[in-house]
Scaffold this motif. Structure first.
Motif, short mmCIF file in Angstrom:
data_model
loop_
_atom_site.label_atom_id
_atom_site.label_comp_id
_atom_site.label_asym_id
_atom_site.label_seq_id
_atom_site.Cartn_x
_atom_site.Cartn_y
_atom_site.Cartn_z
N GLY A 48 0.82 -1.22 0.00
CA GLY A 48 0.00 0.00 0.00
C GLY A 48 0.85 1.26 0.00
N GLY A 49 1.90 1.27 0.80
CA GLY A 49 2.79 2.42 0.83
C GLY A 49 3.48 2.63 -0.50
N GLY A 96 12.72 2.08 1.79
CA GLY A 96 12.24 2.08 3.17
C GLY A 96 11.01 1.22 3.35
N ALA A 97 10.65 1.06 4.59
CA ALA A 97 9.49 0.25 4.96
C ALA A 97 8.50 1.09 5.74
N SER A 98 8.48 2.38 5.46
CA SER A 98 7.64 3.26 6.26
C SER A 98 6.15 2.98 6.12
N GLY A 99 5.70 2.57 4.94
CA GLY A 99 4.28 2.23 4.78
C GLY A 99 3.92 1.01 5.60
N ALA A 100 4.81 0.03 5.63
CA ALA A 100 4.58 -1.20 6.40
C ALA A 100 4.54 -0.91 7.90
N VAL A 101 5.51 -0.14 8.36
CA VAL A 101 5.57 0.20 9.79
C VAL A 101 4.36 1.04 10.17
N ASN A 102 3.98 1.97 9.32
CA ASN A 102 2.81 2.81 9.60
C ASN A 102 1.54 1.97 9.69
N ALA A 103 1.40 0.96 8.84
CA ALA A 103 0.22 0.10 8.88
C ALA A 103 0.10 -0.59 10.23
N MET A 131 0.24 14.41 5.86
CA MET A 131 -0.52 15.21 4.90
C MET A 131 0.19 16.54 4.65
N LEU A 132 0.74 17.12 5.71
CA LEU A 132 1.48 18.38 5.57
C LEU A 132 2.74 18.18 4.72
N ARG A 133 3.41 17.06 4.91
CA ARG A 133 4.60 16.76 4.10
C ARG A 133 4.25 16.74 2.61
N GLY A 172 5.51 11.20 2.75
CA GLY A 172 4.19 11.25 3.40
C GLY A 172 3.20 10.37 2.67
N SER A 173 3.35 10.26 1.35
CA SER A 173 2.41 9.43 0.58
C SER A 173 2.56 7.95 0.93
#
Length: 138
Positions: free
Chosen positions: A26-27, A59-66, A102-104, A114-115
């Motif tokens: 998703g990320g 990075g894995a930011s989408g995964a960590v955020n989930a 969202m601000l990013r 941010g996306s």
């Protein structure tokens, strides 16, 4: 301090892995769509002139955020520590994190995606809705 998220404890490691992988996908999708449709159009180029080989992504930011946001959605009153110091209710931290992403995007910050974070947040929201409706499969 907990070494596992409550999501892993509640639903098991298999569910946690599926959530993590779905958050990564998703990320990545949100990241690519953002760069394909929004970034090139801001430079005056046609939105279909996108070359995915020129878009760096790591990075894995989408995964960590989930994982993190599903934990927040399921347990909004849990106390979390902002910057490891300031105790806050999880829901406030979740609102802050989503707002910051969202601000990013609006500011065009290209250092942190941010996306991709919002892609992971969307996966968490879908998982949360499925859990609330009694469907625990991912």
């Amino acid at each position: 301090m907990e070494s596992q998220t409550q999501v892993g404890i509640t639903f098991g490691p298999t569910y946690l892995l599926k959530l993590y992988l779905a958050g990564a996908v998703g990320g990545s999708v949100f990241y690519l769509v953002h760069h394909a449709l929004l970034a090139p159009s801001s430079k005056g180029k046609h939105m279909w002139s996108f070359d995915p080989s020129n878009v760096p992504g790591l990075g894995a930011s989408g995964a960590v955020n989930a994982v993190m946001l599903l934990d927040i959605f399921l347990f909004p009153k849990k106390t979390l520590y902002f910057d490891f110091i300031i105790p806050v209710p999880a829901i406030l931290l979740g609102i802050f994190l989503i707002g910051k992403d969202m601000l990013r995007i609006m500011e065009g910050d290209n250092r942190i995606s941010g996306s991709a974070h919002l892609g992971g947040a969307t996966v968490a929201a879908i998982a949360w809705a499925r859990i609330r409706n009694g469907r625990f499969r991912f």
